[in-house]
Scaffold this active site. Structure first.
Site, short mmCIF file in Angstrom:
data_model
loop_
_atom_site.label_atom_id
_atom_site.label_comp_id
_atom_site.label_asym_id
_atom_site.label_seq_id
_atom_site.Cartn_x
_atom_site.Cartn_y
_atom_site.Cartn_z
N GLN A 165 5.27 35.42 -12.60
CA GLN A 165 6.43 34.73 -12.13
C GLN A 165 5.64 33.65 -10.91
OE1 GLN A 165 10.38 36.35 -9.72
NE2 GLN A 165 10.83 35.67 -11.79
N ARG B 112 -5.48 31.13 -19.48
CA ARG B 112 -6.29 31.91 -18.66
C ARG B 112 -6.14 34.08 -18.72
NH1 ARG B 112 -11.33 34.11 -16.13
NH2 ARG B 112 -10.34 34.49 -13.93
N GLU C 66 0.49 -1.29 0.10
CA GLU C 66 -0.30 -0.19 -0.28
C GLU C 66 0.92 1.60 0.41
OE1 GLU C 66 -3.87 -0.97 1.44
OE2 GLU C 66 -3.08 0.64 2.49
#
Length: 377
Positions: free
Chosen positions: A277, A266, A240
């Site tokens: 930045q 966008r 797991e």
């Protein structure tokens, strides 16, 4: 160590990625235990990736298994479904494969590997989360059977499980050496499965409380030997904490792809978000976390395949992958802003599904303890 993928590993990745994307398009609120989503996962081989071929599985090593799981995590945004299937594989099927006798393997493993039966791991109790030595569920032997009594909680897959792997105390005087693992059928008299929990994360992995009241389990259903339960559980955790968490590598990869696309298209203040930045550097950090987690995780799987792993290796991979998954989802949420919380994206669900990674399969703090112990502290 060879950092390239074999032709087989790449083919497995491509096949699972395509299938996972089809699975990810579903709209069902919960996984169907027989048809639909579970059948789709079984057809992809997810229910038996690491199970040897002789017992009905794909027979993949740890590295190839993790590669397939990463593809599933990238293609399917439903981490609840993937967690449900992978907990079934790594915490139920694999312990029987690795520790059960041939009779038990022959009876139980093929239908688990095929996804025809669903498994659940029942170890957690209200008073025994990280402390498995505090288990109160008991199994008292009476000739050719044991009588199980006690309550398990947060049992993933319990509402849909056909088989429960139950850890119970058979000899309290021996502490963790007195815990035994049992394979218990759902319809065993004395086994009561509670209603599914309401939970905000991994919602398509149903979980419930399971109560045992003088539940009769034959001695032939002991997995491994009496008193070997703690070792069996830890053995399942190595699967797991490594291979299952490859699903979060896939999730991070997908979130980075979506975030790069969003930041590039966008427009704000007359220029793309990516021209800022603060935005581009945040995405760079997302990529750095993914690649360092990927290196740690696959190195651990490589060591598993060579039987050279240590608890330190596994804890490092689990901790870094879990924390990276959460932070990456947080960063994506920040960059998508309000749209992260709309149904037009899967960003908010990714964050909810990443948070439990800090808890299941051993909390992040437990992993830090294991790392400290591995360093001799």
């Amino acid at each position: 160590m060879d950092f390239s993928w074999t032709d087989q590993q790449q083919a497995v990745y491509d096949r699972v990625l395509a299938g996972a994307r089809a699975l990810g398009a579903h709209t069902a609120p919960v996984p169907d235990p027989v048809r639909g989503l579970w059948r789709g996962c079984a057809e992809l081989g997810l229910t038996g990736l690491s199970v040897p071929e002789e017992w009905g599985g794909r027979g993949y090593d740890a590295v190839t298994t993790a590669r397939a799981v990463e593809a599933a995590g990238r293609g399917c945004p439903d981490m609840g479904l993937l967690f449900s299937v992978l907990a079934h594989l790594f915490a139920t099927a694999m312990p029987i494969v690795e520790h059960g006798d041939d009779t038990l393997r022959k009876e139980l493993v093929p239908p688990l590997a095929a996804g025809a039966r669903i498994g659940a791991n029942a170890i957690t109790e209200e008073a025994a989360g990280s402390d498995v030595t505090a288990l109160r569920t008991t199994a008292e032997r009476h000739g050719d059977h044991y009588a199980l009594n006690g309550t398990k909680t947060f049992v993933s897959n319990a509402p849909i499980a056909d088989l429960l792997l139950v850890y119970a105390v058979t000899d309290p005087a021996f502490g963790f050496l007195g815990v035994t693992c049992f394979a218990v059928d759902r319809d065993t008299p004395g086994v009561t499965i509670g209603a599914p929990f309401d939970k905000p994360a991994l919602t398509t992995c149903p979980a419930a409380t399971v109560t045992f009241t003088d539940a009769v389990v034959p001695t032939t259903r002991v997995v491994g030997r009496p008193g070997q339960g703690a070792a069996i559980f830890q053995s399942s955790m190595r699967w797991e904490r490594s291979c299952l968490f490859a699903a979060y590598l896939g999730q991070m990869d997908r979130l980075i792809d979506e975030t790069v696309q969003h930041a590039s298209t966008r427009q704000q203040f007359g220029r793309p978000l990516a021209a800022n930045q603060a935005v581009s550097h945040r995405i760079a950090e997302m990529k750095l976390r993914l690649e360092t987690a990927r290196l740690l995780l696959y190195r651990t799987c490589w060591l598993l395949d060579r039987d050279e792993h240590t608890p330190l290796d596994i804890a490092l991979a689990k901790l870094h992958t879990a924390e990276s998954a959460v932070q990456t989802a947080l960063d994506a949420t920040q960059l998508f802003a309000g749209s992260a919380h709309s149904t037009r994206t899967d960003i908010e669900r990714a964050l909810r599904d990443a948070l439990p990674a800090r808890t299941f399969s051993g909390t992040s703090d437990i992993q830090r303890e294991l790392i400290a112990k591995g360093l001799g502290l």
